[in-house]
Design an enzyme around this catalytic site. Structure first.
Site, PDB file in Angstrom:
ATOM      1  N   LYS A 196       0.889  -1.013  -0.267  1.00  0.00           N
ATOM      2  CA  LYS A 196      -0.464   0.082  -0.039  1.00  0.00           C
ATOM      3  C   LYS A 196       0.417   0.814   0.051  1.00  0.00           C
ATOM      4  O   LYS A 196       1.874   1.509   1.200  1.00  0.00           O
ATOM      5  CB  LYS A 196      -1.143   0.037   0.918  1.00  0.00           C
ATOM      6  CG  LYS A 196      -1.743   1.204   1.238  1.00  0.00           C
ATOM      7  CD  LYS A 196      -2.681   0.753   2.324  1.00  0.00           C
ATOM      8  CE  LYS A 196      -3.878   3.116   2.560  1.00  0.00           C
ATOM      9  NZ  LYS A 196      -4.507   2.596   3.338  1.00  0.00           N
ATOM     10  N   LYS A 249      -2.023  -1.771  -3.678  1.00  0.00           N
ATOM     11  CA  LYS A 249      -2.917  -0.528  -3.444  1.00  0.00           C
ATOM     12  C   LYS A 249      -2.004   0.798  -4.156  1.00  0.00           C
ATOM     13  O   LYS A 249      -1.142   0.813  -2.767  1.00  0.00           O
ATOM     14  CB  LYS A 249      -3.715  -0.336  -2.679  1.00  0.00           C
ATOM     15  CG  LYS A 249      -4.880   0.887  -2.516  1.00  0.00           C
ATOM     16  CD  LYS A 249      -4.949   0.903  -0.496  1.00  0.00           C
ATOM     17  CE  LYS A 249      -6.469   1.968  -0.697  1.00  0.00           C
ATOM     18  NZ  LYS A 249      -6.503   1.535   0.456  1.00  0.00           N
TER      19      LYS A 249
HETATM   20  C1  PBG Z   1      -6.718   3.648   5.408  1.00  0.00           C
HETATM   21  C2  PBG Z   1      -7.557   3.353   4.070  1.00  0.00           C
HETATM   22  C3  PBG Z   1      -7.131   4.234   3.080  1.00  0.00           C
HETATM   23  C4  PBG Z   1      -8.003   3.994   1.804  1.00  0.00           C
HETATM   24  C5  PBG Z   1      -8.538   2.239   2.677  1.00  0.00           C
HETATM   25  N1  PBG Z   1      -8.201   2.497   3.376  1.00  0.00           N
HETATM   26  C6  PBG Z   1      -6.904   6.021   2.625  1.00  0.00           C
HETATM   27  C7  PBG Z   1      -5.423   6.154   3.237  1.00  0.00           C
HETATM   28  O1  PBG Z   1      -4.430   5.127   3.200  1.00  0.00           O
HETATM   29  O2  PBG Z   1      -5.569   6.798   3.576  1.00  0.00           O
HETATM   30  C8  PBG Z   1      -8.021   4.445   0.487  1.00  0.00           C
HETATM   31  C9  PBG Z   1      -8.845   3.590  -0.231  1.00  0.00           C
HETATM   32  C10 PBG Z   1      -9.476   4.802  -1.463  1.00  0.00           C
HETATM   33  O3  PBG Z   1      -8.708   5.956  -2.104  1.00  0.00           O
HETATM   34  O4  PBG Z   1     -10.229   4.163  -2.273  1.00  0.00           O
HETATM   35  N2  PBG Z   1      -6.871   2.817   6.604  1.00  0.00           N
END
Ligand code: PBG
Length: 325
Positions: A196, A249
């Site tokens: 991520k 991601k």
């Molecule tokens: C945070 C989380 C995020 C997303 C899913 N879980 C955002 C972040 O890390 O700030 C983003 C998903 C998306 O942008 O569709 N735990």
């Protein structure tokens, strides 16, 4: 003219093109993220995500019913928690009567056959807007694991089929596996957000949940977009720690990472086509600058072609409706 190799021969007609097509999309490939809010009879569009709504638990059931009718069987709910319930330790995240647990229970009661991927991370419940406990500007790792364990357990108790840690703390997969097993939840799976990245493409999601960090950024825990070998290191750890799925991601700017994990693991690979990737297509389509439907299909296809078995995408319902037509 004599020319032995003419690749265009295989592109002549639609029937031929379909025969030689290497990658196809199917509604079974998708997990649809859902946003849940408090209240009754609520359906509020996310300003930066046209077509995507935040639902109260009652209207959420109708939304899930219409998705199930279209063949969508997997969902990833996310809670939008009122500010007054947020605190430093994300206490609300393991409240068995909290919004999230109630939402999961209600979906599983009405639709026992759907698969619920629950989100394990502190940010929607944290007054600091971070995925871990903040102490003097630092994100504490091991103390955060304790909270994540309680959160995952509450979600399993509510009926989640798979818990999905999106926090990027070290050692979380091992810790969650341990907590779940110790409490008799051997059957609950773990989908790890393996790679991520600290990405600008999460903006609309943070709007939807009001979960943006109050201070600083997420670069001490989410990955540097410049790195790919590091994704393999994260994958190795997640596999060793007991993950059942690996996830990359965002998806579109990280197709090489999807491919690399696909080639280096036997686990199912998921990719998260995130909020900003959705918003870009929708915004350009609204301006008439590109064909939104075609751009959607091409994006999803590219993620699958790169090697994703599973795609988390806000487009899932639109794709299913298109197929139905
Ligand atoms: C945070 C989380 C995020 C997303 C899913 N879980 C955002 C972040 O890390 O700030 C983003 C998903 C998306 O942008 O569709 N735990």
């Amino acid at each position: 003219m004599v020319m032995i190799r003419r690749p265009r021969r295989n592109r002549q007609t639609e029937a031929i093109r379909n025969l030689v097509q290497e990658t196809t999309l199917d509604v079974n490939d998708f997990i649809l993220p859902l946003f849940v809010i408090e209240g009754q009879n609520q359906k509020v569009e996310v300003a930066s995500m046209p077509g995507i709504n935040r639902f109260s638990i009652d209207t959420l059931q109708e939304e899930v019913a219409s998705c199930v009718d279209l063949g969508i069987k997997a969902f990833a709910p996310f809670p939008s928690i009122p500010d007054q319930l947020k605190d430093k330790y994300a206490t609300e995240s393991h409240n068995s009567e909290g919004l999230y647990a109630r939402a999961i229970r209600e979906i599983k009661k009405n639709f026992p056959d759907v698969v619920i991927f629950s989100d394990v991370a502190m940010d929607p419940y944290s007054s600091d807007g971070h995925d871990g406990i903040v102490e003097n500007g630092e994100i504490l790792n091991d103390e955060t694991l304790e909270v994540l364990g309680k959160m995952a357990l509450a979600q399993a108790q509510a009926g989640a089929d798979v818990v999905a840690p999106s926090d990027m703390m070290d050692g979380r997969v091992a810790h969650l596996r341990h907590v779940l097993d110790e409490n008799g939840y051997q059957k609950v799976g773990i989908m790890s957000y393996t790679a991520k990245y600290a990405s600008a493409f999460y903006g609309p999601f943070r709007d939807a949940l009001s979960s943006a960090p109050k201070k600083g950024d997420k670069k001490t825990y989410q990955m540097n977009p410049a790195n790919s070998r590091e994704a393999l290191l994260e994958a190795e750890l997640d596999i060793a720690e007991g993950a059942d799925y690996l996830m990359v991601k965002p998806a579109l700017a990280y197709l090489d990472i999807i491919k690399s994990l696909r080639e280096n693991s036997h686990l199912p690979i998921a990719a998260y086509n995130v909020s900003g990737e959705y918003a870009m297509v929708k915004a350009a389509a609204q301006k008439g600058w590109l064909d939104g439907e075609k751009a959607m299909l091409e994006s999803l296809l590219s993620i699958k072609r790169a090697g994703a078995d599973i795609i988390l995408t806000y487009f899932a319902k639109e794709f299913a409706e298109l197929q139905r037509r």
